[in-house]
Design an enzyme around this catalytic site. Structure first.
Site, short mmCIF file in Angstrom:
data_model
loop_
_atom_site.label_atom_id
_atom_site.label_comp_id
_atom_site.label_asym_id
_atom_site.label_seq_id
_atom_site.Cartn_x
_atom_site.Cartn_y
_atom_site.Cartn_z
N GLU A 1 -6.60 4.60 7.96
CA GLU A 1 -6.40 6.04 7.70
C GLU A 1 -7.64 6.66 7.08
O GLU A 1 -7.94 7.83 7.31
CB GLU A 1 -5.16 6.23 6.80
CG GLU A 1 -3.88 6.01 7.60
CD GLU A 1 -2.71 5.49 6.79
OE1 GLU A 1 -2.73 5.57 5.55
OE2 GLU A 1 -1.75 5.00 7.42
N SER B 1 3.61 -2.23 10.13
CA SER B 1 5.06 -2.29 10.28
C SER B 1 5.67 -3.63 9.87
O SER B 1 6.59 -4.13 10.52
CB SER B 1 5.47 -1.92 11.71
OG SER B 1 5.08 -0.59 12.01
N GLY C 1 2.93 -1.21 4.18
CA GLY C 1 2.96 0.21 3.83
C GLY C 1 4.36 0.66 3.50
O GLY C 1 4.89 0.39 2.43
N GLY C 2 5.01 1.31 4.46
CA GLY C 2 6.33 1.92 4.26
C GLY C 2 7.34 1.04 3.53
O GLY C 2 8.01 1.49 2.60
N GLU D 1 -5.27 -5.01 10.51
CA GLU D 1 -4.23 -4.02 10.75
C GLU D 1 -4.48 -3.30 12.06
O GLU D 1 -5.26 -2.34 12.11
CB GLU D 1 -4.21 -2.99 9.60
CG GLU D 1 -3.92 -3.61 8.25
CD GLU D 1 -3.35 -2.58 7.29
OE1 GLU D 1 -2.22 -2.79 6.82
OE2 GLU D 1 -4.00 -1.56 7.04
N ASN E 1 0.87 -1.18 0.00
CA ASN E 1 0.00 0.00 0.00
C ASN E 1 0.90 1.23 0.00
O ASN E 1 1.53 1.53 1.01
CB ASN E 1 -0.89 -0.04 1.25
CG ASN E 1 -1.66 1.25 1.46
OD1 ASN E 1 -1.77 2.07 0.55
ND2 ASN E 1 -2.19 1.43 2.67
N TRP E 2 0.93 1.90 -1.14
CA TRP E 2 1.85 3.04 -1.26
C TRP E 2 1.31 4.31 -0.62
O TRP E 2 2.00 5.32 -0.55
CB TRP E 2 2.16 3.30 -2.74
CG TRP E 2 3.11 2.31 -3.34
CD1 TRP E 2 3.72 1.25 -2.70
CD2 TRP E 2 3.56 2.27 -4.70
NE1 TRP E 2 4.54 0.58 -3.58
CE2 TRP E 2 4.46 1.18 -4.83
CE3 TRP E 2 3.31 3.05 -5.84
CZ2 TRP E 2 5.09 0.85 -6.03
CZ3 TRP E 2 3.93 2.72 -7.03
CH2 TRP E 2 4.81 1.65 -7.12
N LYS E 3 0.05 4.32 -0.23
CA LYS E 3 -0.55 5.53 0.36
C LYS E 3 -0.32 6.73 -0.57
O LYS E 3 -0.37 6.55 -1.78
CB LYS E 3 0.01 5.76 1.77
CG LYS E 3 -0.07 4.47 2.60
CD LYS E 3 0.18 4.66 4.06
CE LYS E 3 0.04 3.30 4.75
NZ LYS E 3 0.16 3.39 6.20
N HIS F 1 -9.42 1.21 4.95
CA HIS F 1 -8.12 1.32 5.63
C HIS F 1 -8.27 2.25 6.84
O HIS F 1 -9.05 3.22 6.79
CB HIS F 1 -7.07 1.89 4.66
CG HIS F 1 -5.68 1.85 5.23
ND1 HIS F 1 -5.24 2.82 6.10
CD2 HIS F 1 -4.67 0.97 5.09
CE1 HIS F 1 -3.99 2.54 6.45
NE2 HIS F 1 -3.62 1.42 5.87
N GLY G 1 2.74 2.15 10.73
CA GLY G 1 3.68 3.25 10.58
C GLY G 1 4.41 3.61 11.86
O GLY G 1 5.06 4.65 11.95
#
Ligand code: PGA
Length: 249
Positions: A97, A213, A234-235, A167, A9-11, A95, A173
């Site tokens: 966010e 993470s 993610g990251g 999640e 997930n590149w956000k 998600h 993150g």
């Protein structure tokens, strides 16, 4: 045996040029990775570049959001049919966010999931508790509510075509991964919800991804748990080498 899924997930990261550069580096690193489904979710503006760059590879492209109506006066929104036509095969829904900053509710998650399925997309429906929920001993209460309002409100046929991502919000993150045992317990609970709502067979066929993470150095431990059917990253999915290392755990 459920087939695993590793999704990135590149956000709100990466331009079209960065997307092309990522795939040029990433595709050769996963060219022989047939043990799992591989998914990348770029931002909307990079979808076309990603679909183009992923052509001929096993990487499926996901959108990060969708609206439930087919078309209409909904400025700024995109329909599931539009995403499918653009070459998406998956879409992230609910998600944390989006729940936290954009007001997603159980109801919007359910509507979006049904719209995505109707357009032939595979929804990746995200659930997860806040740190305060966990500390108050309310993890199962929250997951149960999110399950019932979202995936649990589908028909059995619809349910058989979704992926769920667990999640825990406190692990996203933050560098604070859930231990493999904590993640497995939550997955087991979600599977129990699926068995109660649908059937034992539906529960055991459901693929549940862990997210929060996930890094090259903790993926192996997480995937050692049979309950974990993959990861939503993610990251660490932004860098081709690091995401390939996770895919090739
Ligand atoms: P993270 O994000 O891997 O950067 O924690 C996961 C996610 O939000 O899907």
């Amino acid at each position: 045996m459920r087939r695993r899924v590793i999704a990135g997930n590149w956000k709100m990261y990466k331009t079209q040029a960065e997307t092309r550069a990522f795939f040029a580096a990433f595709a050769p690193l996963v060219a022989h990775s047939a043990h799992c489904d591989i998914v990348v979710a770029p931002p909307f503006t990079a979808l076309a570049a990603a679909v183009d760059a992923a052509r001929g590879t096993a990487v499926g492209i996901a959108a990060q959001n969708v609206f439930w109506e087919k078309e209409g006066a909904y400025t700024g929104e995109l329909s599931a049919g539009m995403l499918a036509e653009a070459g998406c095969r998956y879409v992230l829904i609910g998600h944390s966010e989006r729940r936290q900053y954009f007001g997603e509710t159980e109801e919007s998650v359910a509507k979006k999931t049904r719209a995505a399925l109707a357009a032939g997309l595979t929804p990746i429906v995200c659930v997860g508790e806040l740190l305060a929920d966990r500390e108050a001993g309310k993890t199962e209460e929250v997951l149960g509510r999110q399950f019932r309002g979202g995936p649990g409100s589908l028909t059995a046929e619809e349910f058989s075509r979704i992926l769920v991502a667990y999640e825990p919000v406190w692990a996203i993150g933050t560098g604070r991964t859930a231990t493999p045992e904590i993640a497995a317990a939550a997955h087991g609970f979600l599977r129990k919800c699926a068995a109660g709502q649908f059937s034992a067979a539906a529960a055991s066929a459901l693929r549940i991804l862990y997210g929060g993470s996930v890094k090259p150095d903790n993926i192996k431990g997480l995937m050692a748990q049979d309950e974990l059917d993959g990861a939503l990253v993610g990251g660490a999915s932004l860098d081709a080498k690091s995401f390939a290392a996770i895919v090739n755990f």
